[in-house]
Design a protein around this motif. Sequence first.
Motif, PDB file in Angstrom:
ATOM      1  N   GLU A 170     -33.499 -30.586  71.183  1.00 15.03           N
ATOM      2  CA  GLU A 170     -32.665 -29.802  70.276  1.00 15.03           C
ATOM      3  C   GLU A 170     -33.484 -28.731  69.565  1.00 15.03           C
ATOM      4  O   GLU A 170     -33.061 -27.577  69.441  1.00 15.03           O
ATOM      5  N   VAL A 171     -34.674 -29.107  69.088  1.00 18.48           N
ATOM      6  CA  VAL A 171     -35.492 -28.139  68.370  1.00 18.48           C
ATOM      7  C   VAL A 171     -35.935 -27.014  69.292  1.00 18.48           C
ATOM      8  O   VAL A 171     -35.947 -25.844  68.901  1.00 18.48           O
ATOM      9  N   ARG A 174     -33.093 -24.731  69.494  1.00 14.06           N
ATOM     10  CA  ARG A 174     -32.942 -23.955  68.265  1.00 14.06           C
ATOM     11  C   ARG A 174     -34.013 -22.867  68.156  1.00 14.06           C
ATOM     12  O   ARG A 174     -33.757 -21.801  67.590  1.00 14.06           O
ATOM     13  N   LEU A 193     -34.137 -27.192  59.404  1.00 10.68           N
ATOM     14  CA  LEU A 193     -33.267 -28.182  60.046  1.00 10.68           C
ATOM     15  C   LEU A 193     -33.500 -29.506  59.354  1.00 10.68           C
ATOM     16  O   LEU A 193     -34.636 -29.808  58.940  1.00 10.68           O
ATOM     17  N   LEU A 196     -36.452 -31.628  60.629  1.00 11.45           N
ATOM     18  CA  LEU A 196     -37.787 -31.032  60.611  1.00 11.45           C
ATOM     19  C   LEU A 196     -38.296 -30.976  59.171  1.00 11.45           C
ATOM     20  O   LEU A 196     -37.501 -30.864  58.231  1.00 11.45           O
ATOM     21  N   TRP A 219     -38.332 -19.995  62.874  1.00 12.87           N
ATOM     22  CA  TRP A 219     -38.131 -20.599  64.193  1.00 12.87           C
ATOM     23  C   TRP A 219     -39.127 -20.065  65.218  1.00 12.87           C
ATOM     24  O   TRP A 219     -39.299 -20.680  66.282  1.00 12.87           O
ATOM     25  N   VAL A 224     -44.094 -24.684  64.025  1.00 11.06           N
ATOM     26  CA  VAL A 224     -42.928 -25.421  64.521  1.00 11.06           C
ATOM     27  C   VAL A 224     -43.143 -25.815  65.981  1.00 11.06           C
ATOM     28  O   VAL A 224     -42.894 -26.960  66.371  1.00 11.06           O
ATOM     29  N   VAL A 228     -43.377 -29.745  67.498  1.00  9.93           N
ATOM     30  CA  VAL A 228     -42.549 -30.283  68.580  1.00  9.93           C
ATOM     31  C   VAL A 228     -43.427 -30.876  69.672  1.00  9.93           C
ATOM     32  O   VAL A 228     -43.169 -31.973  70.180  1.00  9.93           O
TER      33      VAL A 228
END
Length: 247
Positions: A170-171, A174, A193, A196, A219, A224, A228
Amino acid sequence: GGEPFLHPHFMEMVAFLGAAGFSLKIETNGRHLTEAACSGLRDHGVRAVQVSLDGASPEVYRKVRPAGDFERTLAGVRCLRSKGVEVEVNFVPTAFSVHEAAAVADLAFREGVSAFYTGRLILAGNASRVRDLAPTEEQYRGFFEAMRAKAAEYKGRMLVRCHELGIAEEVRCRMANPAALFVIIPDGRVKLLNALPFVCGDLREQSLPSVWKAFLAGWKSPKVARFVSDFERDPALLQGLHRWIRL
């Protein structure tokens, strides 16, 4: 996380935002949906209330929410409906509740609910500290198949939305396609989010347009992307979601 009705000024905030023309959706465990509360939500123009209903029977519901009350939650759903407030249901699958997902969807439909939301369990917060809580992949396969069947069965009558992606997938999605929303936590800071730990701004100090710009830039942050990648190797990182990281 957190139950909004526990905030001492919750209904005052609902009234203020409603009067200012905001479209509000409220997520609740359903334990505080009294006659007065439901009337207040209606009077302040709340668009929808999403109620967590994590079982189709009192026995399973109590396993997921030991302090909860299945019948009281259902009574809250019915009270909202009687006041003309739109109701949605959220179901979180666990190893000991996933088998009731289809039955919860059926129950939601019988209660006049407009939408049923579910998806993979995110092992964050309290959930990360419970052993053997997540369904097995075999259970998930049956769960997703059942949810696809319910989506087809209730098409045009009740929205059934099942999120099949894991948090890492999902991340990554995004990161390529940021959603048109962000999460404001109670002290005014803004997160990318819920799942996160990253904070991209502070509405106590910055204007909304500047925070929005920082949100979109966030993002693209290497921090980030690195989180992940690290999370895929070590899912225990989700236990630290409430230790905010400023971008």
